[in-house]
Enzyme design. Sequence first.
Site, PDB file in Angstrom:
ATOM      1  N   HIS A 261      14.613   3.344  64.757  1.00 25.44           N
ATOM      2  CA  HIS A 261      15.939   2.763  65.008  1.00 25.44           C
ATOM      3  C   HIS A 261      16.082   1.413  64.308  1.00 25.44           C
ATOM      4  O   HIS A 261      17.023   1.208  63.515  1.00 25.44           O
ATOM      5  CB  HIS A 261      16.139   2.583  66.522  1.00 25.44           C
ATOM      6  N   GLU A 262      15.161   0.504  64.571  1.00 24.17           N
ATOM      7  CA  GLU A 262      15.231  -0.809  63.931  1.00 24.17           C
ATOM      8  C   GLU A 262      15.024  -0.689  62.425  1.00 24.17           C
ATOM      9  O   GLU A 262      15.567  -1.470  61.646  1.00 24.17           O
ATOM     10  CB  GLU A 262      14.211  -1.773  64.546  1.00 24.17           C
ATOM     11  N   HIS A 265      18.347  -0.262  60.770  1.00 21.05           N
ATOM     12  CA  HIS A 265      18.991  -1.564  60.553  1.00 21.05           C
ATOM     13  C   HIS A 265      18.391  -2.262  59.335  1.00 21.05           C
ATOM     14  O   HIS A 265      19.119  -2.827  58.504  1.00 21.05           O
ATOM     15  CB  HIS A 265      18.770  -2.465  61.773  1.00 21.05           C
ATOM     16  N   GLU A 291      24.983  -0.006  63.639  1.00 19.37           N
ATOM     17  CA  GLU A 291      24.387   0.940  64.585  1.00 19.37           C
ATOM     18  C   GLU A 291      24.464   2.375  64.078  1.00 19.37           C
ATOM     19  O   GLU A 291      23.654   3.218  64.459  1.00 19.37           O
ATOM     20  CB  GLU A 291      25.044   0.819  65.953  1.00 19.37           C
TER      21      GLU A 291
END
Length: 496
Positions: A261-262, A265, A291
Amino acid sequence: MNKAMTEIRKVEKRLFALGYAANVIGFDDATAAPSESYEGRGEALAELSALSHNFLVNSSLPELIAEAQASELSDQEKAELRELKKEYDRICRIPADEYAEFSKLISAAQNVWSKAKAASDFEMFAPYLEKIVAARRRFAQLLDPDKAAYDVYLDQFEPGLNTEKCDAFFNQLKAGIVPLLNKITASPDKPDTSILKGPWDIEQQKKLSPEIMKLIGLDLEHVAIAESEHPFTTEFYNGDVRITTHYYEEEMLSNLYSVVHEGGHALYESHISDRYFATCLSGGVSMGIHESQSRMFENCIGRSREFLKCILPMLKKAFPDRFENADPEVLYKAVNVCSPGLIRTEADEVTYCLHIILRYELEKKLMSGELAVSDLPHEWNRLTKELLGLDVPCDAKGVLQDIHWAGGDLGYFPSYALGTAYAAQFMHAMRKEMPLDELIEKGDFAPINAWLTEHIWQYGSEHSPEWLIKNACGEEFNPGYYLDYLNSKYSEIYNL
């Protein structure tokens, strides 16, 4: 470049340097600093905030912008002026002392939130949240007295967003998600999740994290990983992006999907074009678009059959006694089990947006004054029962689980749901242009990342979210793609 733009670029570089320094302090605060050192950091952040505020307010920026606009400008220069004017208008309406005090409040609040969460004691954190909500209401009145306070912040995180649009979007999601969840709950076909049962050696998890980062295309010479209570990403510029994770002995997937997830980003930030360096366009355009990248890598890609087949050899190497004879299909279904839970960051794809709707409804009432901070735990628990059918045993697994309010980020949460829906539409568009599933299974992320760079990542904040969606997908935003994705995926897993 005309003289005015040359001077404006100097302003932007000064703001970049001040922001870089503040980010260093913030990252250190969450990852390495002693817990009782927050007062010094708060003072430093307050001083940096005051410097930034005073520099902007007392500068000749309005005159420079007007002078620059009288000249012939490139599209990038026009966008820089637009964003600088927006920032100037925002900053100059907030008194310098209040701006600095808010930075100190946030530093203290995040420290107390961490302790309150560990003690599962909302009352410890409540006085700080009351001050944060009051400050946010006060700032909203200064920023736009004709707009509802919550709409002011929704628009800051996702330009053009307001409660009317949010209500319509969330009503559409609920209308699609709730019936699907009911069907899943009633299905006799339940995935076997025993393959995921802990404990999981934390040192092995730590070795796995950088391997996952490299797999999805992160350059470890420019993207670093650390540990924090709540995973996050900090972008200093495209050549220095930091992500964090949290390791749990009983929950290996928590770290795995925090990293992915990170990592989404970080991929976005590290692929923004060099032409925006040290300008106000050098970061992602909105939290919804941001996101969309993290949720896409975490779920649409990360929880796909193909990705799990791809990383199974890595899991076998890290945990040979657990995965040596693992069935890829059993692993896929276990990772994608739909089971309402208390923790947003560990929620499955079907129930995740219900967690966001809960927070949205609370934030909306907090900002309007309809809900008092002291009543938050009771209302949180009530909505958890209503939306997820669960009882909340303690504040740590309820109202204290997220750091966002301690950081003053009221209005952020809807971005997660928007980004989740954007992600499904981006995946649909990519699938029309490349053998996406085949590439993921092979671990060949270069074509995927090249497409995302071409259509989204490279542009920083030059263009609006609407422009980027149309540029990537050839059409406007349509949440139907997300609902179709959920129905297709989970109908197969649960034989609906």
